[in-house]
Enzyme design. Structure first.
Site, PDB file in Angstrom:
ATOM      1  CG  ASP A 219     -20.344  -2.507 -14.772  1.00 16.13           C
ATOM      2  OD1 ASP A 219     -21.252  -1.501 -14.839  1.00 16.13           O
ATOM      3  OD2 ASP A 219     -19.332  -2.906 -15.624  1.00 16.13           O
ATOM      4  CG  ASP A 258     -20.947   1.213 -16.413  1.00 13.63           C
ATOM      5  OD1 ASP A 258     -21.721   1.295 -17.375  1.00 13.63           O
ATOM      6  OD2 ASP A 258     -19.677   0.994 -16.966  1.00 13.63           O
ATOM      7  CG  ASP A 262     -21.995  -4.673 -17.229  1.00  9.66           C
ATOM      8  OD1 ASP A 262     -23.042  -4.608 -16.909  1.00  9.66           O
ATOM      9  OD2 ASP A 262     -21.171  -3.805 -17.776  1.00  9.66           O
ATOM     10  NE  ARG A 317     -27.704  -1.066 -21.523  1.00  5.10           N
ATOM     11  CZ  ARG A 317     -26.353  -0.733 -21.685  1.00  5.10           C
ATOM     12  NH1 ARG A 317     -25.601  -0.847 -20.850  1.00  5.10           N
ATOM     13  NH2 ARG A 317     -26.087   0.156 -22.893  1.00  5.10           N
TER      14      ARG A 317
END
Length: 439
Positions: A219, A258, A262, A317
């Site tokens: 990430d 990715d 996060d 997302r």
């Protein structure tokens, strides 16, 4: 080019001529960039989202002169991070720092050969019933694992507590880096452009889905078990490596990205403000698992605020939420034909999505804005789609009755600064969000 993005680009370029200070003063109402004021020592304002809760977020504002570093390369940046322990520090970034400046080949383990990997693990040769976890170290998969470990060691940077990382000017940032804000408190990241790290060595998993799949790591930024984190005026993008340019192998996209951000594993009290998240697939994940072992550490945490961010040309997302009390207000979402959804309603999530604006292309229904992964009530009030007030829950339930959503998140956000009128959000956010707006 998307009309909305083109319009924002023109406004941004025009205002930039007047200088960062004028733009920040006009957009945020702060004193950032004023004469005699050091933006690197700015702290999060009281009441500005969940990161202002309790002790607030000051980053490295208290650093003395010996703990202020200016860095221009990856080695210098990592050295500055490790110096001085958790004493307050400010790290100023000049220019674009490439974490993999020597390229992917420099990270490959001796003997690793991608063509050999493809030959051995093709569905025709290997099948789709057995994963690669038992492959020995000297196999193509074993050599891929070793190569991946080398990249992991190279591109991840652990951010210590009481740190401010800030870009200097309009062109500061990182390429191919993964910031790890892990197990610490009190971090500020501002005014930086992040080009998503490219996984040089994705893994083929024959058992992932009916046809197998490529899985990638890294990430751009991970907030893992940390608290009081403020991410402000940054730009997150796939940049020169969009998914649209990725090849396919074994009939599946060779996925090398990715997430962009996060927030997981009991992280808490995070504010993301005035950022741009653009050109990406799986963008932001809050809470990484439904499993009960993970839930025990996530319940009562994962409290995150998103405001005045531009979410542009994303697939999904923005964010997907589990467990957390997430407040999303005054954000602008601009979709293209690849759009799947914005808000993912996950296990025990308590999302409040208010005063947001959505710009959707013809043929994309407002029913897609919300995606139900689990039955968790949410609050969604005063949102506009293409300039018109829209009840996101009602339109979703009318068009997707098999995934009915319930209204009422069960809490009311109080940690907000100025809430702008929803009709004005596209112009305000497009003009002010992203890196290069503070100096």
């Amino acid at each position: 080019m998307n009309t909305q993005i083109w319009h924002a680009h023109v406004i941004t370029k025009t205002l930039a001529v007047a200088g960062c200070t004028a733009l920040v003063l006009a957009v945020t109402g702060t004193t950032a960039g004023a004469e005699g004021h050091d933006t690197a020592r700015e702290t999060l304002a009281a009441g500005d989202g969940w990161a202002s809760y309790g002790t607030g977020t000051t980053g490295g504002a208290a650093a003395d002169a010996a703990h202020v570093h200016t860095v221009t390369d990856w080695a210098g940046f990592k050295a500055a991070l490790t110096a001085d322990g958790s004493a307050p520090k400010i790290i100023k970034v000049k220019g674009t720092i490439d974490a993999v400046s020597e390229g992917c080949d420099s990270l490959a383990a001796p003997g690793y050969d991608f063509d050999a990997y493809l030959a051995k693990y093709s569905p025709e040769a290997w099948g789709l019933d057995t994963d690669l976890s038992a492959e020995p170290d000297d196999s193509p998969e074993g050599l891929r694992r070793a190569s991946a470990a080398s990249q992991d060691q190279t591109i991840k940077a652990n951010i210590p507590a009481n740190t401010t990382i800030i870009g200097i000017g309009r062109d500061a940032g990182f390429k191919g880096a993964s910031l790890q804000i892990k197990g610490v408190d009190n971090v500020i990241v501002r005014n930086l452009t992040f080009e998503s790290p490219v996984d040089c060595f994705p893994q083929w998993d024959p058992t992932d889905g009916a046809k197998g799949n490529w899985n990638s790591e890294y990430d751009t930024a991970v907030v893992y078990g940390s608290s009081h984190v403020w991410l402000d005026h940054n730009t997150f993008t796939d940049g020169s490596h969009p998914d649209s340019a990725a090849p396919t192998y074994f009939g599946m996209l060779y996925q090398q990205h990715d997430g962009e951000l996060d927030i997981v594993r009991g992280a808490n009290h995070v504010t993301a403000s005035w950022n741009v998240f653009t050109e990406h697939d799986k963008t932001i994940l809050i809470g990484n698992s439904d499993s009960e072992s993970t839930a025990a550490g996530d319940r009562g945490k994962l409290k995150v605020t998103f405001h005045h961010n531009l979410f542009s040309n994303l697939v999904e997302r923005a964010p997907r939420v589990r467990f957390g009390q997430v407040d999303s207000y005054n954000n602008h979402f601009v979709a293209n034909s690849d759009y799947v959804y914005s808000f993912g309603i996950g296990k025990e999530s308590q999302l409040v999505a208010e005063h947001n604006a959505f710009t959707l292309p013809a043929g994309i229904s407002a029913a897609k804005v919300l995606k139900r992964w689990n039955i968790s009530p949410l609050t969604a009030a005063d949102n506009y789609v293409n300039g018109k007030p829209t009840d996101l829950i009602a339109v979703h339930n009318a068009e997707i009755p098999a995934e009915t959503l319930e209204s009422g998140a069960g809490w009311t956000p109080t940690l907000r600064t100025k809430v702008d009128p929803t009709k004005k959000v596209p112009a305000i956010v497009d003009r002010g969000a992203g890196a290069g707006r503070i100096c």
